[in-house]
Design an enzyme around this catalytic site. Structure first.
Site, PDB file in Angstrom:
ATOM      1  N   CYS A  31      -4.848   1.105   2.672  1.00 58.24           N
ATOM      2  CA  CYS A  31      -6.065   0.300   2.690  1.00 58.24           C
ATOM      3  C   CYS A  31      -5.848  -1.076   2.086  1.00 58.24           C
ATOM      4  O   CYS A  31      -4.936  -1.287   1.294  1.00 58.24           O
ATOM      5  CB  CYS A  31      -7.160   0.964   1.870  1.00 58.24           C
ATOM      6  SG  CYS A  31      -7.684   2.519   2.544  1.00 58.24           S
ATOM      7  N   GLY A  58      -4.300  -1.858   6.774  1.00 66.33           N
ATOM      8  CA  GLY A  58      -5.070  -0.786   7.392  1.00 66.33           C
ATOM      9  C   GLY A  58      -5.709  -1.276   8.666  1.00 66.33           C
ATOM     10  O   GLY A  58      -6.412  -2.290   8.641  1.00 66.33           O
ATOM     11  N   ASN A 132      -8.383   1.527  -2.491  1.00 64.52           N
ATOM     12  CA  ASN A 132      -7.001   1.586  -1.998  1.00 64.52           C
ATOM     13  C   ASN A 132      -6.249   2.549  -2.910  1.00 64.52           C
ATOM     14  O   ASN A 132      -6.182   2.317  -4.113  1.00 64.52           O
ATOM     15  CB  ASN A 132      -6.374   0.193  -2.043  1.00 64.52           C
ATOM     16  CG  ASN A 132      -4.904   0.193  -1.642  1.00 64.52           C
ATOM     17  OD1 ASN A 132      -4.164  -0.694  -2.034  1.00 64.52           O
ATOM     18  ND2 ASN A 132      -4.470   1.149  -0.863  1.00 64.52           N
ATOM     19  N   GLY A 133      -5.718   3.610  -2.339  1.00 70.47           N
ATOM     20  CA  GLY A 133      -4.997   4.591  -3.135  1.00 70.47           C
ATOM     21  C   GLY A 133      -5.368   5.983  -2.707  1.00 70.47           C
ATOM     22  O   GLY A 133      -5.911   6.192  -1.620  1.00 70.47           O
ATOM     23  N   TYR A 277       8.317  -3.400   1.451  1.00 70.14           N
ATOM     24  CA  TYR A 277       7.809  -3.392   2.818  1.00 70.14           C
ATOM     25  C   TYR A 277       6.308  -3.674   2.969  1.00 70.14           C
ATOM     26  O   TYR A 277       5.913  -4.509   3.766  1.00 70.14           O
ATOM     27  CB  TYR A 277       8.149  -2.044   3.484  1.00 70.14           C
ATOM     28  CG  TYR A 277       7.417  -1.800   4.774  1.00 70.14           C
ATOM     29  CD1 TYR A 277       7.623  -2.629   5.885  1.00 70.14           C
ATOM     30  CD2 TYR A 277       6.489  -0.773   4.898  1.00 70.14           C
ATOM     31  CE1 TYR A 277       6.932  -2.411   7.070  1.00 70.14           C
ATOM     32  CE2 TYR A 277       5.808  -0.555   6.085  1.00 70.14           C
ATOM     33  CZ  TYR A 277       6.025  -1.383   7.164  1.00 70.14           C
ATOM     34  OH  TYR A 277       5.346  -1.177   8.320  1.00 70.14           O
ATOM     35  N   ASP A 381      14.203  -2.484   6.578  1.00 69.02           N
ATOM     36  CA  ASP A 381      13.762  -2.228   5.200  1.00 69.02           C
ATOM     37  C   ASP A 381      13.811  -0.756   4.834  1.00 69.02           C
ATOM     38  O   ASP A 381      13.965  -0.399   3.671  1.00 69.02           O
ATOM     39  CB  ASP A 381      12.340  -2.759   4.984  1.00 69.02           C
ATOM     40  CG  ASP A 381      11.375  -2.119   5.932  1.00 69.02           C
ATOM     41  OD1 ASP A 381      10.846  -1.051   5.612  1.00 69.02           O
ATOM     42  OD2 ASP A 381      11.163  -2.669   7.032  1.00 69.02           O
TER      43      ASP A 381
END
Ligand code: SF4
Length: 496
Positions: A31, A58, A132-133, A277, A381
Site C-alpha cells: 500500500c 498498490g 500500509n503494513g 526494490y 534486483d
C-alpha cells in the site's frame, strides 16, 4: 457524519488470477498512504497527485477521504488512481484535510469493500484510516474487538485498527489517547495516516517496518503533508522535513504539528526490500535517494564477482541503477539491452494462456542489434519464483547474446514476508527449495551470482540491525504467531 459515494455495497470481486503484466515475479508492495492538513487548499486534488506518485505501492484500488468539519466525504474503488478519480469526482470531496490510499491486497481479499481509507464512526465523529503494513495478531485482535461488541464490514486488519481506536474513543478518551491506547493491541507492521474531525495523525509501528515521511507545503502558514515516500511530497511541491520515527505519532491540526513517542522500546527495522526494490529510486531514505543506494549495490556486486563480459545491462526499471554501478566499478560497458513498454500496466482484463506465455514480450523487448554476438551481464534486483528470469534469458538468447551471466543485487529470497508485502508461500520461492546451481539451470544462464547479505546491508551505510531482512534470513523481528506461520512457511511438522 459520513458521506460515502462509492459502490461499496456492490462488493465487486476482482479477477485475481491476472498477474500484473509489468511486475511479474516480483514481490508486490502492499500500500501507499498519503495525508495532508491544509485549510484553504484543494486537498482532494493534492491528495490525488500524492497518490499518483505512490501508485507503484498498490494498483488494485484507490481511495480519498476528505474531512470537512464534522463530515467525512469518501470515494474509493477498484483500479488505478487515474481510473478511480477524475476532476468531477474530486469536486465532490471538499475539506481542510484529506487521507488517501493506494492498495494491493495482503490481508483481506480483492474486494471493493476492502478498499481504503477505512471509515469508522465513533463518539467524536468518524475517522478515516489508511494503512500500509500488516498486523500479525489479527486473530487475537479480532477476538478482542468482538468481545467489545464490534462488528466488521471488511476482512482487513486496517478496519480492525480503526475499530480499536473508535472503541477507545467511545470509552471516553480523546483522539490522541484513543489512538495511543489502541496501538497497545496492534502487533506487526503499520504506517498509518488517520483523519479525524480535529486533525490528522501519522503513525509508525515501534519497528518502523514501512516508511512514512513528513513534508511541508510552501507558504506563510505551516501546512503539513504525510506520505509513504518523499516522491509523494515532491509531486505537490512539498518540502521534505523528516521521517516519522518508529513508535512515533505526529498530530497535525490547526495548532501545528505535535510529536508523541509512545512506544516503550522502539527499534528501527526498516524493510530492506523498500531499499532494494519497492520504494521509488527518487525517494529519499537516510538523506539520499534510493538510486544512490542501488548504484552502490551494483558497485559492491562488481567487487564480489569477477566475470568477463562485453556489456552490462539492467532489467528495467529496477535493475538499472545497480547495472550502472556494476559498470562503473568493473569497467565493463553499460548498455540498454531491454526496452520496457511503459504503457503496460496492471490490468483487470484476464489474459489468455497464450498471452500469459508471452507476457514478457508485452513489457520487455530486447534490442537485437545491441545484443547480437555479445557476452552479457544482466542485473536484476531480485529473483522470487524465477519464472520471469527464464523468459528474459530466452528472449536475450533469441536476440543473439552468446553468453548470459545473471547477477542479482540482493541475496536469495528464501522466506515469505508477514509484514505487508504480498509474497508467495515459502514453497513457491525458488531459492527456498533450490540451490543456486539448480536455479542457474532452471533459468538457463551461464552463471548466476547473488549479492551477499553483508554486501546488501553494508551498502546502506547503517548498522544491519536497523533493517528487517527476514525474507533473506528467516530472522523475523516481530514474532509471528504459529497459526500465521503455518499459512506461508514450510514447517517441518507440517511436512511430516
Ligand atoms: S520480510 Fe522481507 S519484505 Fe518483509 S519486511 Fe522484512 S525485509 Fe521487508
Amino acid at each position: 457524519m459520513i458521506l460515502h459515494d462509492s459502490d461499496l455495497l456492490a462488493d465487486v470481486p476482482v479477477v485475481s488470477s491476472s498477474e500484473p503484466l509489468d511486475q511479474l515475479d516480483k514481490m508486490e508492495e502492499a500500500c501507499g498512504v498519503f495525508g495532508l492538513y491544509a485549510p484553504g487548499e484543494d486537498v482532494a486534488t493534492l491528495t490525488y497527485f500524492g497518490l499518483y506518485a505512490l501508485q507503484h505501492r498498490g494498483q488494485e484500488s484507490a481511495g480519498i477521504a476528505t474531512i470537512d468539519g464534522e463530515t467525512i466525504h469518501c470515494y474509493k474503488h477498484m483500479g488505478l488512481v487515474s481510473q478511480v478519480f477524475d476532476e468531477e469526482r474530486l469536486k465532490t470531496l471538499p475539506g481542510q484535510a484529506a487521507v488517501g490510499h493506494t492498495r494491493y491486497s495482503t490481508t483481506g481479499s480483492s474486494l471493493v469493500v476492502n478498499a481504503q481509507p477505512a471509515i469508522v464512526e465513533s463518539r467524536l465523529g468518524a475517522l478515516a484510516l489508511a494503512h500500509n503494513g500488516n498486523l500479525v495478531n489479527t486473530v487475537d485482535l479480532r477476538e478482542h474487538l468482538q468481545r467489545q461488541g464490534c462488528t466488521f464490514s471488511t476482512t482487513t486488519d486496517s478496519e480492525m485498527i480503526a475499530l480499536a481506536i473508535a472503541q477507545e474513543v467511545n470509552q471516553g478518551k480523546d483522539w490522541l489517547n484513543g489512538a495511543l491506547s489502541a496501538f497497545i493491541h496492534c502487533q506487526g507492521a503499520y504506517s498509518l495516516v488517520i483523519g479525524t474531525p480535529e486533525g490528522i495523525m501519522g503513525v509508525r509501528d515501534p519497528h518502523g517496518i514501512r516508511p512514512l515521511v513528513i513534508g511541508i507545503l510552501p507558504g506563510p502558514t505551516r501546512r503539513y503533508v504525510l506520505a509513504s515516500e518523499t516522491c509523494g511530497l515532491d509531486i505537490i511541491g512539498a518540502e521534505y522535513l523528516r521521517s516519522v520515527e518508529p513508535g512515533e505519532l505526529v498530530w497535525i491540526s490547526e495548532e501545528g504539528m505535535a510529536s508523541f513517542h509512545w512506544a516503550q522500546k522502539p527499534q528501527r527495522k526498516l524493510c530492506v526490500f523498500e531499499m532494494i526494490y519497492f520504494s521509488r529510486p527518487d525517494s529519499i531514505v537516510n538523506e539520499e535517494t534510493l538510486y544512490s543506494y542501488r548504484l552502490r549495490l551494483g558497485q559492491r556486486l562488481a567487487q564480489e564477482s569477477q566475470i568477463e563480459a562485453d556489456m552490462v545491462i539492467g532489467v528495467p526499471d529496477s535493475g538499472i541503477p545497480a547495472a550502472i554501478g556494476y559498470a562503473q566499478t568493473s569497467g565493463i560497458q553499460y548498455a540498454e539491452g531491454l526496452i520496457k513498454n511503459r504503457y503496460v500496466g496492471r490490468t483487470f482484463i484476464q489474459p489468455t494462456q497464450s498471452m500469459r506465455e508471452s507476457g514478457i514480450r508485452m513489457k520487455l523487448n530486447p534490442l537485437k542489434d545491441v545484443l547480437q554476438g555479445k557476452r552479457i551481464i544482466m542485473i536484476d534486483d531480485s529473483i522470487v519464483r524465477g519464472t520471469t528470469s527464464r523468459k528474459i534469458v530466452k528472449a536475450l538468447r533469441d536476440a543473439g547474446a552468446t553468453e548470459i551471466h545473471m547477477l542479482i543485487s540482493s541475496p536469495p529470497v528464501t522466506h515469505p514476508c508477514f509484514y505487508g508485502l504480498d509474497t508467495d508461500t515459502q514453497d513457491q520461492l525458488v531459492a527456498a527449495t533450490h540451490s543456486v546451481a539448480e536455479i542457474k539451470e532452471r533459468i538457463g544462464v551461464d552463471s548466476l551470482v547473488y549479492l551477499s547479505w553483508e554486501g546488501m546491508l553494508q551498502s546502506t551505510g547503517e548498522a544491519p540491525e536497523h533493517f528487517c531482512s527476514a525474507c533473506f534470513t528467516g530472522d523475523y523481528p516481530i514474532e509471528i504467531p504459529e497459526q500465521i506461520k503455518r499459512s506461508k512457511l514450510i514447517l517441518e511438522d507440517a511436512v511430516a
